[in-house]
Structure formats: C-alpha cells, structure tokens
Enzyme design. Structure first.
Site, PDB file in Angstrom:
ATOM      1  N   ASP A 183       1.119  -1.193   0.109  1.00 59.28           N
ATOM      2  CA  ASP A 183      -0.052   0.387  -0.228  1.00 59.28           C
ATOM      3  C   ASP A 183       0.863   1.958   0.350  1.00 59.28           C
ATOM      4  OD1 ASP A 183      -1.834  -2.288   0.691  1.00 59.28           O
ATOM      5  OD2 ASP A 183      -1.466  -1.660   2.805  1.00 59.28           O
ATOM      6  N   GLU A 233     -11.796  -0.252  -2.666  1.00 60.29           N
ATOM      7  CA  GLU A 233     -10.544   0.069  -2.151  1.00 60.29           C
ATOM      8  C   GLU A 233      -9.588   0.722  -2.360  1.00 60.29           C
ATOM      9  OE1 GLU A 233      -8.791  -3.015   0.502  1.00 60.29           O
ATOM     10  OE2 GLU A 233      -8.268  -3.467  -1.284  1.00 60.29           O
TER      11      GLU A 233
HETATM   12  O1  FUB Z   1      -3.034  -3.382   3.762  1.00 62.19           O
HETATM   13  C1  FUB Z   1      -4.268  -4.172   4.430  1.00 62.19           C
HETATM   14  C2  FUB Z   1      -5.414  -3.593   2.904  1.00 62.19           C
HETATM   15  O2  FUB Z   1      -4.973  -4.439   2.508  1.00 62.19           O
HETATM   16  C3  FUB Z   1      -5.711  -2.417   2.775  1.00 62.19           C
HETATM   17  O3  FUB Z   1      -5.760  -1.359   3.584  1.00 62.19           O
HETATM   18  C4  FUB Z   1      -6.019  -2.832   1.528  1.00 62.19           C
HETATM   19  O4  FUB Z   1      -6.519  -1.578   0.896  1.00 62.19           O
HETATM   20  C5  FUB Z   1      -5.043  -3.723   1.158  1.00 62.19           C
HETATM   21  O5  FUB Z   1      -4.498  -3.763   0.141  1.00 62.19           O
END
Ligand code: FUB
Length: 339
Positions: free
Chosen positions: A31, A238
């Site tokens: 991320d 997301e």
């Molecule tokens: O890294 C944990 C979660 O996985 C992140 O918050 C999401 O965007 C996904 O990458």
C-alpha cells in the site's frame, strides 16, 4: 478475502517477466503512498507481517502493528528504511491492524494518517504528527472525530487545501455506513443498485480533524449513471488516491475482488468522477493498492505485489514503475508482468 495462491505458479518465471522488482526485500511492505517533500521521495507503506491469523474475507490476516517510512534521493536511488515511525502500542485508541497509511506536509510539519481497529473491532482513522517526514510520529490521543473505515489518502490541491479520501468495503467496513452513520445491519447494495462510493472531507487548517461532514463520492459510467454494485470490474472497493494532471482531478482506486487499479476523472476534488479505464492489471496476490506521484517531470505508479513471498497475500512488496499518458490525458494500462 480468499486464500493465497501459492500453488501451480512458477514464480521464477513471473519474477523474470515482472516490469519492476521490490524496492526493499528485508521486510514486507504494501500500500505504498509516495510523496515528494522538500525535493526528496518519501514512501509511507503498510508493514506486512505474518501475525499467524488465519485467512478470512475480513482480511484479519493483515495483522500489521507498525509503520516504517522509506526515502529515496531520486527515483533510481536505493530505498532507505528509516525504521519504525509509529507503533500501535503508542496509539491510545487503537488495538490492531495498522492498514494502509498516507502522509501530508503543511507549514513544516508532517502528518501521518492511518486506519486501525479499536478494541470493539471498528476501524477508525487516526493522525500522528512529526517535525520530520520520517517520524517518529506522535499520535493524537483520539481518532479523527467522525472518521470510519480504512485507507486514508490525503490530496493537497494547488490552492493549498488538503482533502482526505477514505473507505473500503468488506473487511474495510464501509458497507456498514450510510450518510456517515454506522448500522451493523447494513450490507453492500444489491447488484443493480448504485455502488457505495469512497468518502471525502476537507481537512481543518490544523490537519487534525475534518473541516466538514464527510461526503460520498459518485463514480459515473460513460452515460453519467452511478456505477452499480454488481459492476465488480469497475466499482470502487478500496485504495483511494487523487492526483491532478492538466487541471483535472484523477481519482484512482482498487476494484478489490477483480483486482484492477482503475481511474475516473473529475473537475473538482469532490467529484463526480467519470470512469476512464484501468491503470494496473492484476498483480500476484489478492490485494492491489497504489499511489501516483510526480517526481521531477515524470509520473510514477507505486504499487505492490506478493511475488517475493511467492504469492502469500498478506506478505507484499512495494514496487514502482513509470506512468505514461496519451495526449487526451488517458493513462496507458500497465501490465505488471509484461504483455
Ligand atoms: O494492507 C491492508 C489492506 O489491504 C489495505 O488497507 C487495503 O487497501 C489492501 O491493500
């Protein structure tokens, strides 16, 4: 989120074909939110660990506990790990799951925005402050008032205003909210209903709170209709990110269960944004999460994949590759392992 895919994949082949290699390999990172502060590149990723938690659709196996900040003198330079910048044990309101963070700079101070779960299992977003881009960051005693869900991303507009974008469905809990209110009975909309949008709020001058009620963003199709929840190849899941190119606002995001990084364009930070296409095709591993950052005169996509861990979904590595735009402002789709 489904089980990781360690079977029947030749990772040697994949790694040979990969268009870029992990920026670091001594720890797992994901991320990556990249910024240029004072002429230097800083990356604020998640720090992946194996917390020994079984896989499930809520992403409980993403049991991260701290953040490291990385820096690069230029895009070809070695990536430096500047050590632990914030640990969950130092955040009074948070219990676990330090997921995707971002950072911002204003008047010589640096702000780290991060999601974490409270002891009651609910995600909120916190902020921690430092005089240095690499921390250590001092967390505020409480989460940002009115914050919820995951994946904060802060965009500084050319007029100096900062906007925070956030939200993620499934394990990110966004489906439990309507009009900023939590209800455990809420679920994702039906397939033919408008999909849930990401959330945006202007940040207060001191960068520590929202300056307004958060608003839901609309992502429209080519006919001007809000993308529906069943449009899994295009709807928001997301990983919000906003950048500005040729005076247009580009909202990019992950489609989650279809594993694309897509983008939509709008005329202001609140949208609506109209869907344009894909920036990044699926990577090894379930999740895809990126940032877009201008370094000198070129644009770069920071992203991650699970090739270093041979497909273990929660052990990811951050990477970077160049982005190319066409004359009309569209972004050429990147295939992470060549065509
Ligand atoms: O890294 C944990 C979660 O996985 C992140 O918050 C999401 O965007 C996904 O990458």
């Amino acid at each position: 989120m489904p089980e990781d895919s360690t079977e029947q994949i030749n990772f040697e082949q994949i790694n040979k074909k990969a268009i870029s290699q992990p920026l670091v390999s001594h720890i797992y990172t994901a991320d990556p939110s990249a910024h240029v502060f004072n002429g230097k590149i800083y990356i604020y990723p998640s720090h992946d660990i194996d917390a020994g938690i079984p896989f499930n659709d809520n992403g409980d196996h993403f049991g991260m506990e701290d953040y490291h900040v990385f820096s690069m003198e230029n895009i070809n330079a070695k990536t430096i790990d500047n050590g632990v910048a914030l640990h969950v044990d130092d955040v009074a309101w948070a219990e676990k799951q330090m997921w995707a963070p971002d950072a911002a700079c204003k008047n010589g101070k640096f702000y780290l925005y991060f999601p974490a779960k409270r002891a009651n299992g609910i995600f909120q977003i916190g902020v921690a402050v430092s005089d240095s881009p690499i921390g250590p960051f001092l967390p505020e005693p409480e989460a940002i008032k009115g914050s919820y869900s995951i994946d904060p991303a802060v965009f500084e507009d050319t007029d100096g205003k900062h906007y925070i974008y956030f939200g993620g469905i499934w394990g990110g809990q966004l489906q439990k909210y309507r009009n900023n209110k939590f209800d455990a009975n809420h679920e994702e909309p039906l397939a033919d209903e408008p999909a849930l949008g990401p959330i945006v709020a202007l940040l207060r001058d001191d960068m520590l709170e929202f300056a307004e009620e958060p608003r839901e963003i609309k992502i429209l199709d080519e006919k001007g209709k809000v993308l529906v929840a069943g449009d899994n190849d295009r709807r928001f899941f997301e990983a919000s990110w906003v950048h500005k190119y040729n005076d247009k606002y580009y909202f990019s995001y992950s489609t989650g269960d279809t594993h694309f990084i897509c983008y939509a364009i709008g005329d202001n930070p609140y949208g609506p944004f109209t869907y344009q296409g894909r920036i990044l095709n699926p990577v090894v591993g379930w999740t895809s999460h990126h940032s877009i950052c201008k370094v000198e005169d070129e644009w770069y996509l920071f992203y991650h994949d699970s090739s270093l861990s041979k497909g273990i979904t929660h052990l990811r590595s951050m990477k970077v590759t160049k982005i190319d735009y066409l004359e009309d402002g569209s972004i050429i789709t990147i295939d992470p392992y060549g065509v």
